[in-house]
Design a protein around this motif. Structure first.
Motif: not given
Length: 354
Positions: A213-227
């Motif tokens: 849910d948070t990754a869908a709302l914020h690209s920086d959180l999504d990028a950190t998960i990928t990292h």
């Protein structure tokens, strides 16, 4: 005469011990002098994340999401309950709680291992509107705090190892890390956790270990998960290569070009190569400063969940609203007499057995 001397001696001893006790109380408050041990320099901005880090903007957004005066109002409430808390202890506890919130925005399951940080969280929740506003501005969802009874779903060493890996891989150690969370790097990741990181694809890891849910709302959180996923995959691959080499024990510390030199990378490395000696190998590999930050003189403040330490804890359950829940415990010096909570959004990497 002898009786008189005996009575005088007892009085002198009582006075000496009374003075020592008062001195300890003046310097300690809660946590047996823990506040005195906190560094006097202020914590770094943006949770210590450097420019260019994928989570840097998320940390800045977290700071900005705290309404003006919110921290001071929470601080006032905390001091009412713990009037002897030092300014340094407050600043670093607040700092580490904010790091915890960033982890909550990334991971499906985040154990709360610090009763002291959890006490501050409880006081934040007293300001309902401000707390809800903070959560929405920071990550777009409410970070719930729901208590469970003691002994429910006791945490295991794998859960703590996963917390240690994610924390250190994201932030690295601060001077207060071990003081607040209890000693790091005492337990290996389980074989089941390592297999999951090694053989599951990125999307599967996202769904099982990280927040959607948070990754869908914020690209920086999504990028950190990928990292984080890429880091784990890279570290597992490097450790497996080392495991397969014929010179497994030669030059133990010479092959970290294959894995991250950060504490998280070494923890994963030794979880694969020497799981029965993780705490010993980590102590050998870390610098003196890293060991101080990771331990926080844990002989007086650790209350972790594995065989390396004793102490009981109370367990609470925290929900993000993105999945199942589990409860966890452990923590700092006050956990033996206080509560220990967690933030949960589903099953953790360390939730199952081997």
């Amino acid at each position: 005469m002898e009786a008189l001397l005996f009575v005088v001696g007892i009085i002198v001893i009582a006075i000496v011990f009374g003075n020592l006790s008062n001195r300890n109380k003046q310097h300690g408050g809660r946590g047996r002098g823990l506040g005195r041990a906190f560094p006097q320099e202020p914590p770094p901005v943006a949770l210590g994340l450097p420019f260019g880090h994928p989570a840097r903007s998320a940390a800045e957004r977290l700071e900005a999401a705290l309404e003006e005066g919110f921290e001071s109002r929470v601080h006032d409430r905390v001091l009412q309950a713990s009037p002897k808390m030092t300014d340094a202890e407050w600043q670093w506890t607040w700092f580490e709680l904010k790091r915890f919130f960033l982890l909550c925005a990334l991971l499906r399951n985040v154990p709360m291992y610090s009763a002291k940080a959890d006490d501050v969280w409880h006081q934040m929740l007293m300001f309902t509107r401000e707390y809800e506003t903070f959560c929405q501005r920071f990550c777009g969802v409410y970070i719930h705090h729901a208590p469970h009874g003691p002994g429910d779903n006791k945490p295991d060493a794998g859960s703590r190892a996963w917390f240690d890996w994610a924390y250190s891989e994201l932030f690295g150690m601060s001077p207060a890390s071990g003081k607040l969370w209890g000693s790091f790097y005492r337990h290996p990741l389980k074989a089941s956790q390592l297999e999951q990181l090694e053989f599951s694809d990125g999307q599967s890891l996202r769904e099982s270990l990280f927040r959607r849910d948070t990754a869908a709302l914020h690209s920086d959180l999504d990028a950190t998960i990928t990292h984080l996923i890429e880091a784990a995959k890279r570290q597992v691959t490097g450790a497996r290569k080392r495991q397969a080499s014929s010179s497994r024990r030669a030059g133990r510390n010479d092959d970290f070009d294959m894995v991250s030199m950060a504490g998280g990378g070494m923890l994963l490395y030794y979880s694969i190569l020497e799981p029965n000696y993780v705490s010993q190998r980590m102590d050998e590999s870390l610098t003196d400063e890293q060991k101080r930050h990771a331990s926080g003189n844990s002989s007086t403040n650790q209350c972790s969940t594995g065989s390396d330490s004793g102490g009981g804890s109370h367990h609470h359950n925290h929900h993000h609203g993105d999945g199942d829940s589990s409860s966890h415990g452990g923590g700092d010096s006050s956990c033996s007499s206080g509560s220990s909570c967690g933030s949960s959004c589903g099953s953790s990497c360390g939730g199952g057995g081997d």
